[in-house]
Scaffold this active site. Sequence first.
Site, mmCIF file in Angstrom:
data_model
loop_
_atom_site.group_PDB
_atom_site.id
_atom_site.type_symbol
_atom_site.label_atom_id
_atom_site.label_comp_id
_atom_site.label_asym_id
_atom_site.label_seq_id
_atom_site.Cartn_x
_atom_site.Cartn_y
_atom_site.Cartn_z
ATOM 1 N N VAL A 61 0.660 -1.358 -0.111
ATOM 2 C CA VAL A 61 0.117 0.045 0.231
ATOM 3 C C VAL A 61 0.675 1.394 0.105
ATOM 4 O O VAL A 61 0.313 2.526 -0.210
ATOM 5 C CB VAL A 61 -1.073 0.146 1.228
ATOM 6 C CG1 VAL A 61 -0.269 0.318 2.378
ATOM 7 C CG2 VAL A 61 -2.376 0.883 1.073
ATOM 8 N N TYR A 62 2.165 1.070 0.296
ATOM 9 C CA TYR A 62 2.972 2.362 0.318
ATOM 10 C C TYR A 62 3.057 3.045 -1.202
ATOM 11 O O TYR A 62 3.513 2.552 -2.007
ATOM 12 C CB TYR A 62 4.370 1.884 0.776
ATOM 13 C CG TYR A 62 4.262 1.615 2.335
ATOM 14 C CD1 TYR A 62 3.388 1.971 3.364
ATOM 15 C CD2 TYR A 62 5.625 1.131 2.648
ATOM 16 C CE1 TYR A 62 3.392 1.494 4.510
ATOM 17 C CE2 TYR A 62 5.751 0.887 4.116
ATOM 18 C CZ TYR A 62 4.583 0.922 4.751
ATOM 19 O OH TYR A 62 4.837 0.567 6.376
ATOM 20 N N SER A 63 2.731 4.259 -1.111
ATOM 21 C CA SER A 63 2.522 5.010 -2.373
ATOM 22 C C SER A 63 2.034 4.392 -3.541
ATOM 23 O O SER A 63 2.614 4.115 -4.703
ATOM 24 C CB SER A 63 3.916 5.546 -2.871
ATOM 25 O OG SER A 63 4.353 6.689 -1.728
#
Length: 326
Positions: free
Chosen positions: A60-62
């Site tokens: 989900v990071y960036s």
Amino acid sequence: MKTTRLGRTGLEVSRLCLGCMSYGDPARGAHPWTLGEAESRPFIRRALDLGFNFFDTANVYSDGSSEEIVGRALLDFAPRDAVVIATKVHGRMHPGPNGAGLSRKAILAQIDASLRRLGTDHVDLYQIHRWDPHTPIEETMEALHDVVKAGKARYIGASSMYAWQFAQALAVAERHGWTRFVSMQNYLNLLYREEEREMLPLCRSEGIGVIPWSPMARGRLTRDWEATSARLETDQFGRSLYAKTGDADRRVVEALAAVATRLGLPRAQVALAWVLQQPGVTAPIVGATKLAQLDDAVAALSVTLSPDDLAELQAPYVPHAVVGHA
């Protein structure tokens, strides 16, 4: 850089883990303060030069771009077997049904997507980013077991949740003979010590490796209480962690400043040294958007706080409401 075993496993990890949430396309996802690929690569190279072998990111990071950036950099800078790559699953990756959570469908789809972005055929540690109250834990644990048996992950871990939930997951895996969680990535620093009540004793009892996130409280421990930063102003999740803090937290920051001044050390080194000295902690996850922050983190490994130092740092703390996952 020293190495240690992750919990009771044979896996050797560096005593510090590089958290890679700061590396991602700022135009993707909810983190406009992240560093793009060209800016990120020197941090990953420097971490390797300093002896880091443990790198943590999440799907989900960036919006997946962190995995892409980290995967390409590690492929260019290090042999695959020389590094330990950890990623996570749970957050929303596409709109509509089955775009988030820990169902069998979501887990099996997201491990393949993460592997494509990372450019590898396996991750070393696959972690559930949070608890999914809408999916039976049996479904989640069996799916994770199948991911391991398919060779797509070497170990599995968990992140912030209640201790009773983690105990339930461990019991389910044991009862069915499924792969067991070997690590807990939880929120722990001088400003938030609620994990000392149940989660940390549980991890010590069960031989679980502890890899705390935000050991310096998103920078709040490294600067005066009134100071701010671009990340503090725009990181909505980070702001939620301190929405109801006040004078007690200010006193912790002031105590840290006093101890650091007496020892002649930067606050960041003392704050990280405190986490490193907590019983059962394997490898705090450190983030860096300035190269000097990596040097500070490694220097903290050589800092030994005395019992008097520890008492002074801990004295102002008061109980907090549970945050980070509730």
